[in-house]
Scaffold this active site. Structure first.
Site, PDB file in Angstrom:
ATOM      1  CG  ASP A 131     -28.317  79.758  15.742  1.00 13.99           C
ATOM      2  OD1 ASP A 131     -28.938  80.839  15.627  1.00 13.99           O
ATOM      3  OD2 ASP A 131     -27.937  79.300  16.835  1.00 13.99           O
ATOM      4  N   GLY A 132     -28.270  82.180  13.083  1.00 10.57           N
ATOM      5  CA  GLY A 132     -27.651  83.499  12.963  1.00 10.57           C
ATOM      6  C   GLY A 132     -26.770  83.856  14.148  1.00 10.57           C
ATOM      7  CG  HIS A 180     -39.604  93.340   3.702  1.00  5.01           C
ATOM      8  ND1 HIS A 180     -40.681  92.637   3.222  1.00  5.01           N
ATOM      9  CD2 HIS A 180     -39.019  92.545   4.653  1.00  5.01           C
ATOM     10  CE1 HIS A 180     -40.746  91.457   3.839  1.00  5.01           C
ATOM     11  NE2 HIS A 180     -39.755  91.384   4.703  1.00  5.01           N
ATOM     12  N   PRO A 204     -36.868  80.143  18.539  1.00  5.59           N
ATOM     13  CG  PRO A 204     -36.981  79.517  16.287  1.00  5.59           C
ATOM     14  CD  PRO A 204     -37.758  79.492  17.562  1.00  5.59           C
ATOM     15  CG  ASP A 264     -36.356  90.414   8.387  1.00  5.74           C
ATOM     16  OD1 ASP A 264     -37.333  90.434   9.151  1.00  5.74           O
ATOM     17  OD2 ASP A 264     -36.458  90.251   7.158  1.00  5.74           O
ATOM     18  CG  ASP A 305     -43.101  88.002  17.086  1.00  8.65           C
ATOM     19  OD1 ASP A 305     -43.233  89.229  17.126  1.00  8.65           O
ATOM     20  OD2 ASP A 305     -43.569  87.293  16.174  1.00  8.65           O
ATOM     21  CD  GLN A 361     -39.308  79.182  12.521  1.00 11.56           C
ATOM     22  OE1 GLN A 361     -39.198  79.903  13.505  1.00 11.56           O
ATOM     23  NE2 GLN A 361     -38.676  79.451  11.401  1.00 11.56           N
ATOM     24  CD  GLU A 416     -34.873  82.006   7.806  1.00 12.41           C
ATOM     25  OE1 GLU A 416     -35.157  83.211   7.768  1.00 12.41           O
ATOM     26  OE2 GLU A 416     -35.260  81.243   8.724  1.00 12.41           O
TER      27      GLU A 416
HETATM   28  N1  SPD Z   1     -44.886  89.684  14.965  1.00 17.22           N
HETATM   29  C1  SPD Z   1     -44.176  90.011  13.783  1.00 17.22           C
HETATM   30  C2  SPD Z   1     -42.700  90.029  13.886  1.00 17.22           C
HETATM   31  C3  SPD Z   1     -42.139  89.803  12.549  1.00 17.22           C
HETATM   32  C4  SPD Z   1     -40.758  90.204  12.353  1.00 17.22           C
HETATM   33  N2  SPD Z   1     -40.147  89.659  11.166  1.00 17.22           N
HETATM   34  C5  SPD Z   1     -40.932  89.631  10.005  1.00 17.22           C
HETATM   35  C6  SPD Z   1     -40.224  88.989   8.861  1.00 17.22           C
HETATM   36  C7  SPD Z   1     -40.457  89.709   7.590  1.00 17.22           C
HETATM   37  N3  SPD Z   1     -39.332  89.622   6.736  1.00 17.22           N
END
Ligand code: SPD
Length: 284
Positions: A136-137, A62, A161, A154, A157, A31, A106
């Protein structure tokens, strides 16, 4: 023409943020990760042109993706975060004294790198309880490990990935990776954005099929599309609205003093859903 960041979530409708300068830009194998200095929100991280966090509003996301689940579990010790490379979720999770170990999986090192460089207040990366795995989670969870008490998704969108993080198969692996009283939370997009509705519905149908308890809750995040954000909690045993969950929150005075959005009233109120939001997950 002033320098602006625009994220369109419906044709020409979207979010505009005034920019001072570009601080970081890396196209990785996964990305495009960018960080801007803004005129209002401190530094802002985007992935593939979508806002991930700003220094000024990151605390909402968070705190809400972490504490609802952590207080629902009676004794959360082992935590898995899928995604979360900016470190904000791990920071909140590690505020709970019961937590002994956090695996943060991550996929993209650049997210951690950008956060370390430009979001010094977000990650608690030197905390010895935190282990970062650059993997890869989905593959990680599929391969199995010692059970976790809490899993937090977490991710980004449902494009690129992160698409697989909205599939039932993925939540089945999560269910299997959780201990007998395990709890999961996941971010589930903006109820105001019609194009996200199929993904939202898919996640809640999967959680409802797999877990005895599953619920949606919401929070207000100004820099996410239309400002209203949904999250899901699913639990094998404990109800997030039970008396014992409420007691645990009431006993956490010192932790609560460190927070700026989450509090006992928000915990319960966030589960009260507007009818149009409820309809997204309940309509056949
Ligand atoms: N469009 C926003 C979606 C974001 C989701 N994850 C945000 C990561 C923050 N730790």
């Amino acid at each position: 023409m002033p320098l602006q960041y625009n994220e369109y979530y419906n044709e020409q409708t979207g979010l505009t943020v005034g920019l001072k300068k570009l601080l970081f830009s890396k196209q990785t194998a996964y990305q495009l990760v960018e960080v801007y200095e803004t005129d209002t929100w401190g530094n802002l991280m985007t992935i593939d042109g979508m806002v991930m966090l700003s220094e000024k509003d990151e605390f909402v996301y968070h705190e809400m993706i972490s504490h609802i689940a952590l207080f629902t579990h009676p004794n959360p010790e082992r935590i898995l975060i899928i995604g979360g490379g900016d470190g904000g979720t791990a920071r909140e999770v590690m505020k709970h004294s019961s937590v002994k170990h956090v695996d943060m999986v991550e996929i993209d090192k650049a997210v951690v790198e950008a956060s370390k460089l430009h979001f010094p207040g977000v990650g608690d990366f030197e905390n010895p309880k935190l282990q970062i795995l650059y993997e890869d989670g989905i593959a990680f969870i599929k391969n199995g490990s010692e059970p976790y008490d809490v899993i937090i998704i977490d991710g980004s969108d449902p494009v690129g990935p992160a698409e697989g993080l909205f599939e039932k198969e993925f939540y089945r692996y999560c269910f299997d990776a959780l201990a007998a009283d395990g709890v999961l939370t996941t971010q589930t997009e903006s109820p105001w954005v019609n194009s996200y509705h199929p993904s939202i519905k898919k996640v809640f149908t999967a959680l409802g099929d797999l877990f005895p308890i599953s619920k949606m809750y919401t929070c207000a995040i100004p820099l996410y599309p239309a400002g209203l954000w949904s999250m899901g909690i699913a639990s094998k045993k404990e109800n997030p609205l039970s008396g014992s969950t409420t007691d645990r929150i009431s006993d956490a005075g010192e932790l609560l003093k460190t927070l700026r959005y989450y509090n006992p009233a928000i915990h319960s109120a966030s589960f009260a859903l507007p009818t149009f939001v409820k309809n997204i997950i309940e309509e056949k």
